[in-house]
Design a protein around this motif. Sequence first.
Motif, PDB file in Angstrom:
ATOM      1  N   PHE A 147       0.829  -1.202   0.000  1.00 47.68           N
ATOM      2  CA  PHE A 147       0.000   0.000   0.000  1.00 47.68           C
ATOM      3  C   PHE A 147       0.867   1.256   0.000  1.00 47.68           C
ATOM      4  O   PHE A 147       0.553   2.236  -0.665  1.00 47.68           O
ATOM      5  N   ASN A 148       1.948   1.217   0.762  1.00 47.37           N
ATOM      6  CA  ASN A 148       2.955   2.276   0.738  1.00 47.37           C
ATOM      7  C   ASN A 148       4.241   1.711   1.343  1.00 47.37           C
ATOM      8  O   ASN A 148       4.324   0.496   1.588  1.00 47.37           O
ATOM      9  N   GLU A 149       5.217   2.525   1.560  1.00 48.78           N
ATOM     10  CA  GLU A 149       6.521   2.053   2.020  1.00 48.78           C
ATOM     11  C   GLU A 149       6.476   1.390   3.393  1.00 48.78           C
ATOM     12  O   GLU A 149       7.322   0.558   3.727  1.00 48.78           O
ATOM     13  N   THR A 150       5.503   1.746   4.217  1.00 48.38           N
ATOM     14  CA  THR A 150       5.450   1.211   5.577  1.00 48.38           C
ATOM     15  C   THR A 150       4.212   0.357   5.852  1.00 48.38           C
ATOM     16  O   THR A 150       3.961  -0.031   6.988  1.00 48.38           O
ATOM     17  N   LYS A 200     -13.694  -6.851  11.767  1.00 51.44           N
ATOM     18  CA  LYS A 200     -12.509  -6.801  12.625  1.00 51.44           C
ATOM     19  C   LYS A 200     -11.310  -6.222  11.881  1.00 51.44           C
ATOM     20  O   LYS A 200     -10.484  -5.520  12.474  1.00 51.44           O
ATOM     21  N   ILE A 201     -11.223  -6.530  10.583  1.00 54.76           N
ATOM     22  CA  ILE A 201     -10.131  -5.968   9.778  1.00 54.76           C
ATOM     23  C   ILE A 201     -10.254  -4.453   9.718  1.00 54.76           C
ATOM     24  O   ILE A 201      -9.286  -3.716   9.920  1.00 54.76           O
ATOM     25  N   LEU A 202     -11.461  -3.975   9.464  1.00 54.71           N
ATOM     26  CA  LEU A 202     -11.696  -2.536   9.365  1.00 54.71           C
ATOM     27  C   LEU A 202     -11.494  -1.853  10.717  1.00 54.71           C
ATOM     28  O   LEU A 202     -10.959  -0.745  10.783  1.00 54.71           O
ATOM     29  N   ARG A 203     -11.896  -2.529  11.779  1.00 58.18           N
ATOM     30  CA  ARG A 203     -11.717  -1.971  13.117  1.00 58.18           C
ATOM     31  C   ARG A 203     -10.224  -1.840  13.429  1.00 58.18           C
ATOM     32  O   ARG A 203      -9.785  -0.860  14.044  1.00 58.18           O
ATOM     33  N   LEU A 204      -9.460  -2.834  12.990  1.00 56.04           N
ATOM     34  CA  LEU A 204      -8.019  -2.804  13.182  1.00 56.04           C
ATOM     35  C   LEU A 204      -7.383  -1.600  12.494  1.00 56.04           C
ATOM     36  O   LEU A 204      -6.420  -1.015  12.982  1.00 56.04           O
ATOM     37  N   LEU A 205      -7.974  -1.214  11.358  1.00 55.58           N
ATOM     38  CA  LEU A 205      -7.451  -0.096  10.569  1.00 55.58           C
ATOM     39  C   LEU A 205      -8.147   1.226  10.900  1.00 55.58           C
ATOM     40  O   LEU A 205      -7.964   2.214  10.184  1.00 55.58           O
ATOM     41  N   ASN A 206      -8.951   1.203  11.954  1.00 61.22           N
ATOM     42  CA  ASN A 206      -9.694   2.402  12.371  1.00 61.22           C
ATOM     43  C   ASN A 206     -10.617   2.911  11.261  1.00 61.22           C
ATOM     44  O   ASN A 206     -10.734   4.116  11.019  1.00 61.22           O
ATOM     45  N   LYS A 207     -11.268   1.963  10.601  1.00 60.18           N
ATOM     46  CA  LYS A 207     -12.218   2.301   9.545  1.00 60.18           C
ATOM     47  C   LYS A 207     -13.596   1.746   9.885  1.00 60.18           C
ATOM     48  O   LYS A 207     -13.720   0.756  10.615  1.00 60.18           O
ATOM     49  N   SER A 220     -11.798 -13.954   1.440  1.00 60.90           N
ATOM     50  CA  SER A 220     -11.108 -15.156   0.964  1.00 60.90           C
ATOM     51  C   SER A 220     -10.472 -14.912  -0.404  1.00 60.90           C
ATOM     52  O   SER A 220      -9.581 -15.648  -0.817  1.00 60.90           O
ATOM     53  N   LYS A 221     -10.943 -13.868  -1.098  1.00 56.68           N
ATOM     54  CA  LYS A 221     -10.370 -13.482  -2.386  1.00 56.68           C
ATOM     55  C   LYS A 221      -9.401 -12.323  -2.159  1.00 56.68           C
ATOM     56  O   LYS A 221      -9.786 -11.293  -1.610  1.00 56.68           O
ATOM     57  N   GLU A 222      -8.183 -12.485  -2.580  1.00 58.35           N
ATOM     58  CA  GLU A 222      -7.157 -11.483  -2.279  1.00 58.35           C
ATOM     59  C   GLU A 222      -7.475 -10.120  -2.899  1.00 58.35           C
ATOM     60  O   GLU A 222      -7.206  -9.087  -2.297  1.00 58.35           O
ATOM     61  N   GLU A 223      -8.042 -10.110  -4.082  1.00 57.60           N
ATOM     62  CA  GLU A 223      -8.390  -8.836  -4.714  1.00 57.60           C
ATOM     63  C   GLU A 223      -9.435  -8.089  -3.892  1.00 57.60           C
ATOM     64  O   GLU A 223      -9.343  -6.865  -3.696  1.00 57.60           O
ATOM     65  N   ASP A 224     -10.431  -8.828  -3.385  1.00 58.29           N
ATOM     66  CA  ASP A 224     -11.445  -8.208  -2.529  1.00 58.29           C
ATOM     67  C   ASP A 224     -10.847  -7.745  -1.203  1.00 58.29           C
ATOM     68  O   ASP A 224     -11.212  -6.681  -0.684  1.00 58.29           O
ATOM     69  N   LEU A 225      -9.938  -8.535  -0.666  1.00 60.76           N
ATOM     70  CA  LEU A 225      -9.293  -8.179   0.592  1.00 60.76           C
ATOM     71  C   LEU A 225      -8.503  -6.877   0.442  1.00 60.76           C
ATOM     72  O   LEU A 225      -8.558  -6.011   1.307  1.00 60.76           O
ATOM     73  N   ILE A 226      -7.805  -6.736  -0.665  1.00 65.64           N
ATOM     74  CA  ILE A 226      -7.046  -5.519  -0.927  1.00 65.64           C
ATOM     75  C   ILE A 226      -7.985  -4.327  -1.043  1.00 65.64           C
ATOM     76  O   ILE A 226      -7.727  -3.258  -0.490  1.00 65.64           O
ATOM     77  N   ASN A 227      -9.091  -4.508  -1.750  1.00 68.87           N
ATOM     78  CA  ASN A 227     -10.059  -3.420  -1.916  1.00 68.87           C
ATOM     79  C   ASN A 227     -10.706  -3.038  -0.593  1.00 68.87           C
ATOM     80  O   ASN A 227     -10.995  -1.857  -0.354  1.00 68.87           O
ATOM     81  N   LEU A 228     -10.912  -4.037   0.280  1.00 65.56           N
ATOM     82  CA  LEU A 228     -11.477  -3.755   1.601  1.00 65.56           C
ATOM     83  C   LEU A 228     -10.508  -2.889   2.405  1.00 65.56           C
ATOM     84  O   LEU A 228     -10.927  -1.896   3.023  1.00 65.56           O
ATOM     85  N   ILE A 229      -9.233  -3.250   2.398  1.00 67.14           N
ATOM     86  CA  ILE A 229      -8.241  -2.488   3.150  1.00 67.14           C
ATOM     87  C   ILE A 229      -8.073  -1.086   2.566  1.00 67.14           C
ATOM     88  O   ILE A 229      -7.864  -0.111   3.297  1.00 67.14           O
ATOM     89  N   LYS A 230      -8.198  -0.972   1.261  1.00 66.18           N
ATOM     90  CA  LYS A 230      -8.068   0.333   0.599  1.00 66.18           C
ATOM     91  C   LYS A 230      -9.254   1.254   0.877  1.00 66.18           C
ATOM     92  O   LYS A 230      -9.113   2.473   0.836  1.00 66.18           O
ATOM     93  N   SER A 231     -10.402   0.669   1.145  1.00 71.16           N
ATOM     94  CA  SER A 231     -11.647   1.448   1.234  1.00 71.16           C
ATOM     95  C   SER A 231     -11.624   2.434   2.393  1.00 71.16           C
ATOM     96  O   SER A 231     -10.876   2.290   3.345  1.00 71.16           O
TER      97      SER A 231
END
Length: 231
Positions: A147-150, A200-207, A220-231
């Motif tokens: 997502f970025n350098e860190t 829980k993933i979104l809560r972890l990211l304060n979203k 379970s789908k990596e593309e969806d997981l990435i989009n969830l974290i990006k959202s």
Amino acid sequence: MKKVITILVLTLIQFSSFSQTKNWNTSAGTNPRNLNFKNGVFNNNMEYFAMAKVSDKNSTDYYKNATGQYYLSKDWKKCRVITKENKDYIFNTCNYNIFDKRFEYIIDNTTFFLKKEQISSVFINQMKFEPSIFNHENNYYRLIYKFNETFKLIELYKLKKKSIPSSSSLGLYVNKVEKKSKKFILKDGELIELPKSKKKILRLLNKKHDKKKHKDLKISKEEDLINLIKS
């Protein structure tokens, strides 16, 4: 004289083309070298290739007392290696040894492994691996998305040993190892195991969880997981 001949041989090694996919893109500015040449030249320049011989393969009690797959894949595959000096190579027969946490290569029936401290990344089977240290333990992780350098989404592999009934002897049990993996978020150098639910993933990211926006995303789908974290 011998040293001069060795340098000339290395100079004459031809660059090989390699099938490029979006998973294999790299910032390295050179074409990869295909290491097909004879073992003598290779042995004389092992430091140049950041390699070392495997001297005692599969000798631990873990190996002796359990059957199963100790490697990333059953078949050894072509892979691409980029060193920290930005040298770029292709090996034709490679695999990831999950137990020893190292990439191994076979050249002229001799097994070698990469020295992690000299490696930037390894590409195999359209996956990218990077070396790192977690809890003071050397390892490789699969980079799923940066997502970025860190902030990265990664996957770590490990072996799990279990006892199962023997197929040849009634009443006896044998040990077998299985390949397991877990996904993690690597943020600011901290390794955080990825929760198993979207909320829980979104809560972890304060979203905040948005039922409508996140409804069709399956982690379970990596593309969806990435989009969830990006959202």
